[in-house]
Design a protein around this motif. Structure first.
Motif, PDB file in Angstrom:
ATOM      1  N   GLU A  40       0.834  -1.265   0.000  1.00 43.13           N
ATOM      2  CA  GLU A  40       0.105   0.121  -0.202  1.00 43.13           C
ATOM      3  C   GLU A  40       0.821   1.206   0.019  1.00 43.13           C
ATOM      4  O   GLU A  40       1.703   1.253   0.756  1.00 43.13           O
ATOM      5  CB  GLU A  40      -0.869  -0.031   1.337  1.00 43.13           C
ATOM      6  CG  GLU A  40      -1.926  -1.060   1.261  1.00 43.13           C
ATOM      7  CD  GLU A  40      -3.093  -1.038   0.487  1.00 43.13           C
ATOM      8  OE1 GLU A  40      -3.164   0.240   0.233  1.00 43.13           O
ATOM      9  OE2 GLU A  40      -3.928  -1.827   0.388  1.00 43.13           O
ATOM     10  N   GLY A  41       0.430   2.103  -0.956  1.00 41.65           N
ATOM     11  CA  GLY A  41       1.439   3.219  -0.923  1.00 41.65           C
ATOM     12  C   GLY A  41       2.666   3.253  -1.680  1.00 41.65           C
ATOM     13  O   GLY A  41       3.022   2.041  -2.185  1.00 41.65           O
ATOM     14  N   ALA A 378       1.136  -2.094   4.713  1.00 41.16           N
ATOM     15  CA  ALA A 378       1.046  -0.659   4.611  1.00 41.16           C
ATOM     16  C   ALA A 378       2.238   0.026   5.514  1.00 41.16           C
ATOM     17  O   ALA A 378       2.585  -0.454   6.535  1.00 41.16           O
ATOM     18  CB  ALA A 378      -0.229   0.005   4.935  1.00 41.16           C
TER      19      ALA A 378
END
Length: 935
Positions: A40-41, A378
């Motif tokens: 994520e990201g 994340a």
């Protein structure tokens, strides 16, 4: 990349359960899982987590579990058609092996690599296939010292000059060069195209299609340079729609679209075959652990880790997409694939949920579609709890570590021991091989001289319904005697329910098949025996009443009867009159059907102990209140398969027999007994196919689609035709009749009159073909070409039984005569044994209770502790040694009889006959070991 796992919140739960899944031993694993670490990201936590896992797999410069950290270019020569991904996988698997693991062999993977890399020059298919085989053989020879030595001995492919040298060259070439190459080709053909092989399924090959001829389509398939855009897996394990990545966003490839659809298809096929070959080889690494000193030290799965997002863009998406179906097709359980990938959108789980999913997978075993887990990774600040756990457990915990020297020493010692044993038994083995009549038919000839008639000569002149009512009258008189005894001080009387199928018609064939008369006779004789013992010791033993309950045809009324009994018990218990404890249990439940299972659950859930008679399906044992006296289908199937594979049961020509090489199994998938028995038999007899035949209205629930080992037939004519076709294809085929006996005679009629096989067939039947049923059908009289063997629980009258069986035989003859048609039927002694087991538990419950009250709970406790102790009870059908919490007697005796028109003969006897007496061998001179129940 980091060298340790990043301490993200709750990551320790995920790592712990992932590694627990990794170190599961063979036999306790489910399908190989795919774990996708979705980043994520913009961070690199997923890559750090994957790389950190690999750091935990290696300690002190040595791998703790076998793994592959697939990152970077391979160190060896580049093979463009194979791709860096698969080359790196193979190199890493070879490099990262724990101590004692031994050499990792990847024969099918290397074979497919060689095929893909081969450029064929000839045009004719046969020549190309031979050229491809020779190239694969040459590559294999590079890694085999034996094949290298054969090449040296053969003189190689260079023809010498001079007549003597030329003659010597052509003398040794066929033996040391041509023959090994031909044998190698035959081995690969068999391995890759046998029934159930992944290549045969993947390529859709028909039987007889050559592997090398088909594999020509894979040779020389070099895709052009450049990357190809291929979608990753969706959360469900299915390919994402075209043009969309898992989360509807980015694609795993770094470059643009696919500019050559043909190249993409070729690369897809390359990934398909290489991945399936690799998974097959990894699964094979765990086979034969008992024989291989290295195999016994292989306890952990292979960890395949792809830690770099976007690496190998031409190959990685295809690998991840094909992994679940490849796992299903190969049956692989020995690998775990972990890959760092970009975010796929919704559907990914957090570390806590992912840990729960992994924990549930650790408790499930068997083959199937590969499981897919998407884990959300994340960015987050370091978590102190996770950091503490990672510091406390910095490495994977495989349980044990081994040295490379230990298996070598073990192999050396074992080899010396084997040589000593072989040298010591050589003389005996040669003598046995020379004197043994290897082609004699087991049980002798089937044909005899007795003429067939309309009915067996020993049938009584009374109707079966009359005989049934007579034995019921006997039990009712014994019940009245028990009631009179209840009035004496110190005497205790309790009730047992007999739940069985009655005789309500005058048909002899129906009565012989149902077995109601012999089963009830066994109950009557057992009740008389128990009550005689109670009369001699009224202070310790219990008189038994037997209450009849009608289960209806096929046990269809049994669930209603069970509900009525449990309601009656509930009403009596609520009234406080103690009557609820008078019924101590239920005997009977003699047929393994869906209605019987429902009945078992109703009775057992309401606290009624149950002892089954002739029901043998393993599904019957799945309740703590149920036990039985007959061996279950698993034991019968092991014995029957070993008998067919080793015994001379298939007649290849008059008077000459051989073991079966193939089996055709007849089964009804709607029948609990038949479905269970056929499944267990096919597991033991690998080269088998199943014919499904059912008259049930639920047939549509069962589908053979996608299975080439199952065939549906509409009627007995189709069944007979299919069996005949199998016999013509392979003469050494045995028919295993796992269906009910009421269709057996009709099948033989169709086979004898409606096929071109002239009625010649060898049949091995399940226990439903009892002696009495066989006597009705009289197959050896009506069908002289049939060789019939069948499982049985009782001995022929001419065969001496055990001590308790002799008592039962004498009691039966005194009550019903020596010429009774059921005198050899196993249902009578099994019913006798069932009531003896329950009666022993009732007596034990009274003695354990002392002056206090006792009831069904104490009876169940006595059954759970094992009636008769370690030695068990001495039953009429064999020793009944349950042990603690046993549901079926351990190593229960089972017979296989050969039927002739002059009677049945025992050709196999295995199991516990009496206390301390057990048959452990069968066959000519005890040549074969009897299967034993697992500890």
């Amino acid at each position: 990349m980091s060298s340790s796992v990043p301490p993200l919140p709750k990551v320790e739960l995920f790592v712990d359960h992932l590694e627990r899944l990794l170190v599961l031993p063979p036999g306790r694993r489910g399908p190989a899982p795919l774990v996708l670490l979705e980043q994520e990201g913009p961070g690199r936590e997923a890559e750090e987590l994957a790389d950190g896992l690999c750091a935990r797999f290696r300690v002190g410069g040595r791998a703790r579990v076998p793994y592959a950290q697939v990152a970077g270019a391979p160190s060896g020569p580049r093979r463009e058609r194979i791709g860096d991904l698969f080359q790196k996988l193979a190199e890493e698997l070879e490099r990262n092996r724990p101590g004692g693991f031994g050499r990792l062999r990847l024969p099918q993977f290397e074979l497919m690599c060689t095929i893909i890399e081969t450029d064929l020059t000839q045009r004719q298919p046969a020549v190309q296939a031979r050229e491809l085989r020779d190239r694969c053989y040459a590559e294999r020879r590079k890694d085999s010292n034996v094949l290298k030595a054969l090449e040296v001995i053969s003189g190689g492919d260079r023809v010498p000059t001079g007549v003597p040298a030329l003659l010597w060259y052509w003398l040794r070439q066929p033996l040391f060069n041509v023959l090994p190459r031909w044998l190698y080709g035959r081995l690969q053909e068999r391995r890759m195209t046998r029934r159930g092989s992944w290549y045969r399924q993947w390529a859709g090959l028909q039987k007889g299609t050559g592997f090398f001829r088909d594999a020509r389509g894979l040779a020389g398939t070099a895709p052009p340079a450049g990357t190809v855009q291929v979608q990753l897996l969706s959360g469900s394990g299915s390919p994402s729609p075209a043009g969309a990545s898992p989360g509807g966003g980015r694609d795993c490839g770094e470059d643009g679209g696919d500019d050559d659809g043909g190249a993409a298809e070729l690369r897809d096929r390359t990934v398909d075959v290489l991945l399936r070959a690799l998974l097959t080889d990894l699964e094979a690494a765990f086979r034969r652990p008992r024989l291989s000193p290295w195999g016994r030290r292989r306890g952990s799965r292979f960890a395949l880790v792809l830690p770099q997002i976007g690496a190998y863009p031409e190959w990685t998406p295809r690998l991840l997409r094909q992994f679940p179906p490849a796992v299903e097709q190969t049956g692989c359980t020995g690998a775990v694939l972990v890959a760092a990938v970009p975010s796929g959108g919704d559907g990914a789980e957090g570390f806590v949920d992912a840990a729960g999913t992994l924990k549930s997978w650790a408790g499930a075993t068997g083959r199937g579609l590969g499981r897919v887990l998407r884990v959300r990774v994340a960015p987050h600040a370091p978590d102190p709890a996770a950091a503490r756990w990672l510091n406390r457990y910095p490495e994977v915990q495989p349980g044990r570590t081994h040295s490379d020297a230990a298996p070598r020493v073990e192999a050396l010692v074992g080899g010396v021991a084997v040589l000593a044993i072989l040298s010591g038994t050589a003389v005996y083995a040669v003598d046995w091989a020379l004197t043994r009549n290897s082609d004699a038919c087991l049980g002798g000839a089937s044909a005899g001289t007795r003429k067939s008639g309309d009915a067996p000569p020993d049938w009584p002149d009374r109707s079966p319904e009359k005989l049934y009512q007579e034995v019921r009258g006997t039990i009712e008189r014994q019940n009245k005697e028990a009631d009179r005894a209840a009035g004496r001080p110190g005497a205790v009387v309790r009730t047992v329910v007999y739940l069985g199928v009655p005789v309500t018609a005058g048909s002899w064939q129906e009565a012989m098949y149902s077995g109601a008369v012999p089963e009830l006779r066994g109950i009557a004789l057992s009740q008389a025996e128990l009550n005689r013992a109670a009369a001699k010791d009224e202070g310790n033993k219990v008189y038994l009443r037997v209450r009849f309950e009608d289960a209806g045809p096929g046990f269809e009324d049994a669930p209603d009867v069970a509900r009525r009994i449990t309601r009656e018990i509930a009403r009596e218990g609520a009234g406080g009159n103690g009557g609820a404890e008078e019924i101590m249990g239920v005997v009977g439940l003699g047929q393994s059907r869906h209605a019987t299972l429902e009945t078992r659950d109703e009775l057992g859930d309401n606290g009624l102990p149950m002892i089954g008679t002739v029901a043998t399906a393993e599904e019957m044992l799945r309740h703590r209140m149920y036990r039985q006296v007959a061996p279950d289908n698993g034991r019968e199937a092991r014995i029957a398969a070993g008998f067919a594979l080793r015994g001379n049961v298939v007649e290849t020509e008059p008077g000459v027999c051989a073991p079966a090489e193939r089996a055709v199994v007849i089964a009804d998938p709607d029948d609990v007994y038949s479905a269970n028995l056929s499944t267990r038999f096919t597991e033991e007899f690998q080269d088998s196919e199943t014919i499904w035949y059912s008259t049930s209205e639920r047939r549509s629930r069962h589908s053979a689609q996608g299975r080439d080992d199952v065939e549906w037939v509409q009627n007995l004519s189709e069944m007979a035709a299919s069996v005949c076709a199998a016999l013509k294809e392979e003469r050494r085929t045995v028919v295993y009749w796992a269906a009910r006996a009421n269709e057996f005679g009709a099948f033989l009629n169709e086979f004898g009159s409606g096929t071109g096989c002239n009625g010649r067939v060898s049949v091995l039947g399940g226990n439903d073909l009892t002696n009495a049923v066989v006597d009705v059908e009289r197959p050896s009289e009506r069908h002289p070409g049939v060789r019939l063997y069948y499982a049985a629980h009782a001995l022929p009258a001419s065969y001496p039984p055990n001590v308790r069986g002799e008592v039962f035989r004498n009691d039966y003859a005194a009550a019903y005569g020596n010429s009774d048609p059921w005198r050899e039927d196993g249902r009578a002694p099994l019913a006798w044994d069932a009531l003896q087991v329950l009666g022993a538990a009732v007596n034990a419950a009274r003695q354990n209770a002392g002056d206090a009250e006792f009831g069904r709970g104490t009876v169940q406790a006595a059954l759970k502790a094992g009636v008769g102790g370690t030695a068990g009870l001495r039953g009429a059908s064999g020793s009944l040694a349950y042990g603690e919490s046993g549901e079926v007697p351990r190593d229960k005796r089972l017979l296989i009889l050969h039927h002739t028109d002059s009677g049945s003969k025992v050709v196999l006897e295995c199991g516990a006959l009496d206390n301390g007496v057990e048959k452990t061998e069968w066959g000519p001179d005890g040549a074969y070991d009897c299967p034993r129940d697992a500890d």
